[in-house]
Design an enzyme around this catalytic site. Structure first.
Site, mmCIF file in Angstrom:
data_model
loop_
_atom_site.group_PDB
_atom_site.id
_atom_site.type_symbol
_atom_site.label_atom_id
_atom_site.label_comp_id
_atom_site.label_asym_id
_atom_site.label_seq_id
_atom_site.Cartn_x
_atom_site.Cartn_y
_atom_site.Cartn_z
ATOM 1 N N GLU A 1 -0.935 -8.389 5.163
ATOM 2 C CA GLU A 1 -0.731 -8.568 6.613
ATOM 3 C C GLU A 1 -2.038 -8.468 7.393
ATOM 4 O O GLU A 1 -2.078 -8.756 8.583
ATOM 5 C CB GLU A 1 0.316 -7.565 7.135
ATOM 6 C CG GLU A 1 -0.168 -6.133 7.368
ATOM 7 C CD GLU A 1 -0.395 -5.314 6.092
ATOM 8 O OE1 GLU A 1 -0.284 -5.872 4.980
ATOM 9 O OE2 GLU A 1 -0.704 -4.117 6.222
ATOM 10 N N HIS B 1 -3.269 -5.149 1.451
ATOM 11 C CA HIS B 1 -2.604 -5.413 2.741
ATOM 12 C C HIS B 1 -2.614 -6.906 3.060
ATOM 13 O O HIS B 1 -3.516 -7.378 3.756
ATOM 14 C CB HIS B 1 -3.345 -4.690 3.871
ATOM 15 C CG HIS B 1 -3.163 -3.213 3.877
ATOM 16 N ND1 HIS B 1 -2.248 -2.560 4.665
ATOM 17 C CD2 HIS B 1 -3.782 -2.251 3.169
ATOM 18 C CE1 HIS B 1 -2.311 -1.270 4.454
ATOM 19 N NE2 HIS B 1 -3.239 -1.057 3.553
ATOM 20 N N CYS C 1 0.834 -1.210 0.000
ATOM 21 C CA CYS C 1 0.000 0.000 0.000
ATOM 22 C C CYS C 1 0.871 1.264 0.000
ATOM 23 O O CYS C 1 1.481 1.565 -1.015
ATOM 24 C CB CYS C 1 -0.996 -0.049 1.145
ATOM 25 S SG CYS C 1 -2.424 1.003 0.859
HETATM 26 N N1 GLN Z 1 -3.435 6.399 0.868
HETATM 27 C C1 GLN Z 1 -2.215 6.097 1.556
HETATM 28 C C2 GLN Z 1 -1.033 6.844 0.957
HETATM 29 O O1 GLN Z 1 -1.169 7.474 -0.009
HETATM 30 C C3 GLN Z 1 -1.934 4.609 1.537
HETATM 31 C C4 GLN Z 1 -2.975 3.885 2.329
HETATM 32 C C5 GLN Z 1 -2.458 2.669 3.028
HETATM 33 O O2 GLN Z 1 -1.250 2.410 3.119
HETATM 34 N N2 GLN Z 1 -3.362 1.923 3.614
HETATM 35 O O3 GLN Z 1 0.032 6.772 1.506
#
Ligand code: GLN
Length: 189
Positions: free
Chosen positions: A170, A168, A79
């Site tokens: 995890e 994610h 992410c």
């Molecule tokens: N929207 C977040 C970002 O731009 C990422 C979201 C996340 O890691 N759950 O960093």
């Protein structure tokens, strides 16, 4: 063998729990001296990529980690971690920029920010996917290969030692993605 988990902010503890289940040693990276520990792999967790980008530079972690990734340290970015690895970031600033992918930040909009699903991963079985204000990968360069897609959008990719997921792993029970990082880390031991 030990995996370093960037622990400045975000969902780092959950990655440690996954590695515990796989019997892999791990430690948290919070400051420069944590990098003195031998490390066979690195996890860049989810969280807020803008905050992590800033803290990495303030804490003098940016250059050494970038050099390690460029030298082939196996890395998993999830992410926000995907955004840190991406060479180009729509709606944000690149950080390490070591992976030949184009990330689109907050790609699913705020209302639809969190959802789950499943998709085949790396040509194998389907795995559960949890997305939280996730990016997606708009394009992969010739060096990188897509590992998973949802609704025609690339949500995971790999380029040599670097694995990036928009979701994610995890936050699910499934160990497939972490196993893939450990397989790379064992080879580099
Ligand atoms: N929207 C977040 C970002 O731009 C990422 C979201 C996340 O890691 N759950 O960093």
């Amino acid at each position: 063998m030990a995996i370093g988990i960037l622990a400045l902010q975000g969902a780092f503890a959950e990655h440690g729990a996954m590695l515990d289940r796989l019997g892999a040693e791990h430690f948290e990276i919070r400051q420069r001296r944590d990098l003195e520990r031998p490390m066979n792999g690195l996890i860049l967790p989810g969280g807020e990529s803008t905050v992590m980008n800033k803290l990495l530079r303030e804490l003098d972690l940016y250059q050494p980690l970038k050099a390690m990734i460029q030298e082939g340290l196996p890395v998993l970015g999830t992410c926000a971690g995907l955004i840190l690895l991406a060479q180009s970031v729509e709606g944000g600033q690149p950080c390490f920029g070591t992976m030949d992918i184009r990330a689109v930040r907050n790609a699913y909009g705020r209302q639809l920010g969190s959802f789950s699903g499943e998709a085949p991963f790396a040509g194998g079985e389907s795995i559960p996917l949890v997305f939280i204000r996730a990016p997606y990968i708009a394009a992969v360069g010739p060096e990188a290969e897509p590992l998973a897609q949802v609704d025609g959008r690339i949500v995971a990719a790999q380029q040599g030692n670097q694995i990036a997921t928009a979701f994610h792993p995890e936050l699910t029970d499934d160990l497939t993605v972490h196993r893939r990082l450990l397989a790379l880390a064992r080879v580099s031991c």
